[in-house]
Design an enzyme around this catalytic site. Structure first.
Site, PDB file in Angstrom:
ATOM      1  N   LYS A 159       0.835  -1.212   0.000  1.00  0.00           N
ATOM      2  CA  LYS A 159       0.000   0.000   0.000  1.00  0.00           C
ATOM      3  C   LYS A 159       0.865   1.255   0.000  1.00  0.00           C
ATOM      4  O   LYS A 159       0.654   2.171  -0.786  1.00  0.00           O
ATOM      5  CB  LYS A 159      -0.898   0.002   1.241  1.00  0.00           C
ATOM      6  CG  LYS A 159      -1.572   1.333   1.509  1.00  0.00           C
ATOM      7  CD  LYS A 159      -2.443   1.304   2.741  1.00  0.00           C
ATOM      8  CE  LYS A 159      -1.766   1.686   4.033  1.00  0.00           C
ATOM      9  NZ  LYS A 159      -1.466   3.121   4.193  1.00  0.00           N
ATOM     10  N   ASN A 160       1.864   1.281   0.902  1.00  0.00           N
ATOM     11  CA  ASN A 160       2.638   2.509   1.062  1.00  0.00           C
ATOM     12  C   ASN A 160       3.592   2.780  -0.098  1.00  0.00           C
ATOM     13  O   ASN A 160       4.145   3.876  -0.200  1.00  0.00           O
ATOM     14  CB  ASN A 160       3.411   2.481   2.386  1.00  0.00           C
ATOM     15  CG  ASN A 160       2.490   2.728   3.571  1.00  0.00           C
ATOM     16  OD1 ASN A 160       1.314   3.010   3.402  1.00  0.00           O
ATOM     17  ND2 ASN A 160       3.038   2.596   4.777  1.00  0.00           N
ATOM     18  N   ARG A 183      -4.500  10.789   4.793  1.00  0.00           N
ATOM     19  CA  ARG A 183      -3.439  11.780   4.871  1.00  0.00           C
ATOM     20  C   ARG A 183      -2.489  11.736   3.679  1.00  0.00           C
ATOM     21  O   ARG A 183      -1.951  12.759   3.261  1.00  0.00           O
ATOM     22  CB  ARG A 183      -2.603  11.533   6.117  1.00  0.00           C
ATOM     23  CG  ARG A 183      -3.209  11.979   7.399  1.00  0.00           C
ATOM     24  CD  ARG A 183      -2.224  11.695   8.504  1.00  0.00           C
ATOM     25  NE  ARG A 183      -0.869  12.044   8.106  1.00  0.00           N
ATOM     26  CZ  ARG A 183      -0.366  13.264   8.160  1.00  0.00           C
ATOM     27  NH1 ARG A 183      -1.058  14.245   8.622  1.00  0.00           N
ATOM     28  NH2 ARG A 183       0.867  13.486   7.753  1.00  0.00           N
ATOM     29  N   CYS A 192      -4.984  12.939  13.195  1.00  0.00           N
ATOM     30  CA  CYS A 192      -5.476  11.590  12.975  1.00  0.00           C
ATOM     31  C   CYS A 192      -5.291  10.802  14.253  1.00  0.00           C
ATOM     32  O   CYS A 192      -4.655  11.279  15.194  1.00  0.00           O
ATOM     33  CB  CYS A 192      -4.776  10.930  11.801  1.00  0.00           C
ATOM     34  SG  CYS A 192      -3.148  10.365  12.184  1.00  0.00           S
ATOM     35  N   ARG A 251       0.711  14.407  13.497  1.00  0.00           N
ATOM     36  CA  ARG A 251       1.221  14.179  12.140  1.00  0.00           C
ATOM     37  C   ARG A 251       1.163  15.417  11.242  1.00  0.00           C
ATOM     38  O   ARG A 251       0.428  15.465  10.248  1.00  0.00           O
ATOM     39  CB  ARG A 251       0.459  13.026  11.477  1.00  0.00           C
ATOM     40  CG  ARG A 251       0.702  11.721  12.164  1.00  0.00           C
ATOM     41  CD  ARG A 251      -0.056  10.605  11.511  1.00  0.00           C
ATOM     42  NE  ARG A 251       0.707   9.944  10.465  1.00  0.00           N
ATOM     43  CZ  ARG A 251       0.250   8.918   9.775  1.00  0.00           C
ATOM     44  NH1 ARG A 251      -0.952   8.467   9.967  1.00  0.00           N
ATOM     45  NH2 ARG A 251       1.002   8.346   8.864  1.00  0.00           N
ATOM     46  N   ASP A 300       4.628   0.530  12.038  1.00  0.00           N
ATOM     47  CA  ASP A 300       3.432  -0.105  11.467  1.00  0.00           C
ATOM     48  C   ASP A 300       3.291  -1.575  11.877  1.00  0.00           C
ATOM     49  O   ASP A 300       2.301  -2.216  11.511  1.00  0.00           O
ATOM     50  CB  ASP A 300       3.450   0.008   9.932  1.00  0.00           C
ATOM     51  CG  ASP A 300       3.053   1.397   9.469  1.00  0.00           C
ATOM     52  OD1 ASP A 300       2.643   2.212  10.311  1.00  0.00           O
ATOM     53  OD2 ASP A 300       3.169   1.669   8.255  1.00  0.00           O
ATOM     54  N   VAL A 343       8.132   6.777  17.026  1.00  0.00           N
ATOM     55  CA  VAL A 343       7.831   7.458  15.762  1.00  0.00           C
ATOM     56  C   VAL A 343       6.577   8.329  15.881  1.00  0.00           C
ATOM     57  O   VAL A 343       6.569   9.481  15.450  1.00  0.00           O
ATOM     58  CB  VAL A 343       7.699   6.442  14.600  1.00  0.00           C
ATOM     59  CG1 VAL A 343       7.357   7.161  13.299  1.00  0.00           C
ATOM     60  CG2 VAL A 343       8.993   5.643  14.435  1.00  0.00           C
ATOM     61  N   ARG A 365      -8.547  -0.607   4.680  1.00  0.00           N
ATOM     62  CA  ARG A 365      -7.682   0.424   4.074  1.00  0.00           C
ATOM     63  C   ARG A 365      -6.343  -0.166   3.676  1.00  0.00           C
ATOM     64  O   ARG A 365      -5.699   0.342   2.751  1.00  0.00           O
ATOM     65  CB  ARG A 365      -7.438   1.568   5.075  1.00  0.00           C
ATOM     66  CG  ARG A 365      -8.668   2.405   5.348  1.00  0.00           C
ATOM     67  CD  ARG A 365      -8.311   3.581   6.223  1.00  0.00           C
ATOM     68  NE  ARG A 365      -7.140   4.267   5.688  1.00  0.00           N
ATOM     69  CZ  ARG A 365      -6.371   5.088   6.368  1.00  0.00           C
ATOM     70  NH1 ARG A 365      -6.644   5.349   7.621  1.00  0.00           N
ATOM     71  NH2 ARG A 365      -5.326   5.657   5.804  1.00  0.00           N
TER      72      ARG A 365
HETATM   73  C1  UD1 Z   1       4.368   6.874   6.503  1.00  0.00           C
HETATM   74  C2  UD1 Z   1       3.503   5.654   6.262  1.00  0.00           C
HETATM   75  C3  UD1 Z   1       2.916   5.146   7.567  1.00  0.00           C
HETATM   76  C4  UD1 Z   1       4.035   4.924   8.596  1.00  0.00           C
HETATM   77  C5  UD1 Z   1       4.947   6.134   8.720  1.00  0.00           C
HETATM   78  C6  UD1 Z   1       6.169   5.872   9.588  1.00  0.00           C
HETATM   79  C7  UD1 Z   1       2.677   6.022   4.004  1.00  0.00           C
HETATM   80  C8  UD1 Z   1       1.522   6.343   3.128  1.00  0.00           C
HETATM   81  N1  UD1 Z   1       2.436   6.026   5.334  1.00  0.00           N
HETATM   82  O1  UD1 Z   1       3.520   7.891   7.035  1.00  0.00           O
HETATM   83  O2  UD1 Z   1       2.221   3.933   7.326  1.00  0.00           O
HETATM   84  O3  UD1 Z   1       3.468   4.646   9.848  1.00  0.00           O
HETATM   85  O4  UD1 Z   1       5.415   6.535   7.421  1.00  0.00           O
HETATM   86  O5  UD1 Z   1       6.869   4.791   9.106  1.00  0.00           O
HETATM   87  O6  UD1 Z   1       3.762   5.762   3.529  1.00  0.00           O
HETATM   88  N2  UD1 Z   1       6.495  14.597  10.877  1.00  0.00           N
HETATM   89  C9  UD1 Z   1       6.581  15.941  11.173  1.00  0.00           C
HETATM   90  N3  UD1 Z   1       6.447  16.848  10.149  1.00  0.00           N
HETATM   91  C10 UD1 Z   1       6.226  16.463   8.855  1.00  0.00           C
HETATM   92  C11 UD1 Z   1       6.165  15.090   8.567  1.00  0.00           C
HETATM   93  C12 UD1 Z   1       6.303  14.183   9.594  1.00  0.00           C
HETATM   94  O7  UD1 Z   1       6.756  16.320  12.322  1.00  0.00           O
HETATM   95  O8  UD1 Z   1       6.108  17.340   7.983  1.00  0.00           O
HETATM   96  C13 UD1 Z   1       6.630  13.604  11.962  1.00  0.00           C
HETATM   97  C14 UD1 Z   1       5.341  12.777  12.171  1.00  0.00           C
HETATM   98  O9  UD1 Z   1       4.428  13.438  12.990  1.00  0.00           O
HETATM   99  C15 UD1 Z   1       5.895  11.512  12.786  1.00  0.00           C
HETATM  100  C16 UD1 Z   1       7.259  11.361  12.098  1.00  0.00           C
HETATM  101  O10 UD1 Z   1       7.588  12.631  11.579  1.00  0.00           O
HETATM  102  O11 UD1 Z   1       6.078  11.667  14.160  1.00  0.00           O
HETATM  103  C17 UD1 Z   1       7.307  10.347  10.966  1.00  0.00           C
HETATM  104  O12 UD1 Z   1       6.211  10.558  10.099  1.00  0.00           O
HETATM  105  P1  UD1 Z   1       6.272  10.261   8.541  1.00  0.00           P
HETATM  106  O13 UD1 Z   1       7.432   9.397   8.203  1.00  0.00           O
HETATM  107  O14 UD1 Z   1       6.120  11.539   7.802  1.00  0.00           O
HETATM  108  O15 UD1 Z   1       4.934   9.406   8.344  1.00  0.00           O
HETATM  109  P2  UD1 Z   1       4.036   9.413   7.056  1.00  0.00           P
HETATM  110  O16 UD1 Z   1       4.880   9.659   5.877  1.00  0.00           O
HETATM  111  O17 UD1 Z   1       2.818  10.243   7.286  1.00  0.00           O
END
Ligand code: UD1
Length: 417
Positions: free
Chosen positions: A22-23, A92, A116, A121, A304, A326, A396
């Protein structure tokens, strides 16, 4: 709303095949916005999140055709540069259209994803990096608006490792003038899969899979045909399913090198994992002892799989300390597991799990995607009946989970309401 009903207590046996990730599929489908040419992707899982992203792409002007597990997308013209709240609020990852839209058309308006279940996030790192590339960013009425007369390559440092942030900016930078260097980039295999797709279109990306990605901008991109990598979270969930039921199964369509952290932890807990023709064999017949876990960005233990691993540790022999680093609020499965007889104490971002001899089936509620997977796993080993409500969360991210598990001998069915 559908329910999943499980009668626990069956050891799993047999063979199951994982679906495409999915990701990886989500950013890869979105990357088709960067070109007017046709893009064909194989092993695209049929999941609610994938349907959500194709609905969004269709709304922006893409023509999409599904043929089995293959998807062809072409977007000769971007008809709309806006992703509305209605489409973004349910997922998201829709924020991933921001980079490609700005890169191809110079403008994008995307609804900001709300909070969420698993934490705040934010997307601040996506936005800052786009600004670094020369986009003007405006936040108004719950939308982010990005405009540029042309993106320009530069060095970008991510404060935190962000998966979709790295993907969004990689997609923007492929069409920028000059060279972009992403530092502290996410190293997840899904980022590598996306880079392979972009390079297949004619992009010049080096270093994906490491924390420094170098992107030399090109003027335009062409057609591509690529395969989505196997879903390592789905594979991991089935590995844990074998372990928790004391069963022995073969998992096909998996990439063991993407699962080293989980494999090491399961082995530490006494689970046998061996490569075999076409996949891996996982055996929990010798029982499971406790192991401590800390979630980290890849190649660390994936967040995850934290909820699923916690379900396993509830019946492990001993005490396990699970640290979530995380996301700040990813323990919603704990109360539901405790309703099934688990012994868990929470202390900030740590969960202390004391293994119990037997879980009891109960009506439980899914709160997010991976939490619901952990409740299904607990249901497989619990005594009696577990009824999982709010199944849409699991749909999902898991393709036909009840079919795949019953193929392995589990007593699990979906009740449609
Ligand atoms: C992706 C995955 C999700 C997984 C996560 C961590 C997809 C579609 N989803 O989510 O399944 O759980 O990686 O492996 O690929 N953060 C910030 N600012 C930002 C972006 C992120 O502070 O602009 C923080 C987030 O709140 C979190 C951390 O960084 O604490 C990691 O998040 P991130 O790697 O961005 O997760 P996603 O990409 O949303």
């Amino acid at each position: 709303m559908d329910k999943i009903v499980i009668q626990g207590g069956r050891r799993l046996a047999g063979t199951v095949a994982a679906s495409g990730a999915k990701n990886a599929a989500l950013p890869i489908l979105v990357s088709s916005l960067l070109t007017g040419a046709q893009c064909t992707f194989h092993d695209v899982p049929d999941l609610v999140d994938v349907r959500t992203i194709t609905r969004l792409l269709a709304d922006l002007g893409s023509h999409i055709e599904r043929n089995g597990t293959s998807l062809s997308i072409s977007t000769p013209v971007i008809e709309k540069q806006e992703a509305s709240y209605d489409l973004v609020k349910t997922m998201r990852a829709s924020i991933l259209v921001l980079g490609p839209l700005v890169a191809r058309t110079g403008r994008a308006r995307v609804s900001l994803p709300g909070g969420c279940a698993i934490g705040a996030r934010p997307v601040n790192l996506h936005l800052k990096a786009l600004q670094d590339l020369g986009a003007e960013i405006d936040l108004r009425d719950g939308y982010v608006e990005a405009v540029t007369k042309g993106l320009k390559g530069t060095d970008i440092y991510f404060d935190t490792s962000t998966v979709t942030g790295t993907e969004n900016i990689m997609m923007a930078a492929v069409l920028a003038r000059g060279t972009t260097v992403l530092k502290n980039a996410a190293r997840e295999p899904e980022v590598e899969n996306l880079a392979a797709v972009l390079n297949g279109m004619g992009a010049k990306i080096r270093g994906a899979g490491t924390d420094e990605i170098v992107i030399q901008g090109v003027q335009s991109l062409d057609s591509v045909e690529e395969r989505i990598i196997p879903d390592r979270v789905e594979v991991g969930t089935y590995m844990i399913a074998a372990a928790i039921t004391g069963g022995e199964i073969i998992i096909e369509n998996c990439e063991p090198t993407h699962l080293e952290a989980l494999t090491a932890k399961l082995r530490e807990a006494g689970v046998a994992i061996e490569p075999c023709v076409g996949g891996i064999t996982v055996s929990g017949v010798n029982g499971v002892s406790s192991a401590d876990i800390t979630t980290l960005p890849y190649p660390g233990f994936p967040t995850d799989l934290q909820a699923q691993m916690m379900a396993l540790m509830t019946v492990g022999n001993g005490i396990s300390v699970i640290r979530e680093t995380v996301f700040e609020n990813r323990f919603m499965h704990v109360n539901e597991l405790m309703r099934m007889g688990a012994d868990i104490a929470i202390d900030g971002n740590r969960a202390i799990v004391r293994g119990v001899r037997q879980l009891q089936g109960a009506p439980v509620m899914a709160t997010d995607l991976r939490a619901s997977a952990s409740l299904v796993l607990a249901g497989l080993v619990a005594e009696g009946t577990t009824e999982l409500d709010r199944v849409y969360h699991i749909d999902r991210g898991y393709e036909r989970i009840e079919e795949k598990l019953s193929g392995l001998g589990a007593d699990i069915r979906r009740v449609r309401e």
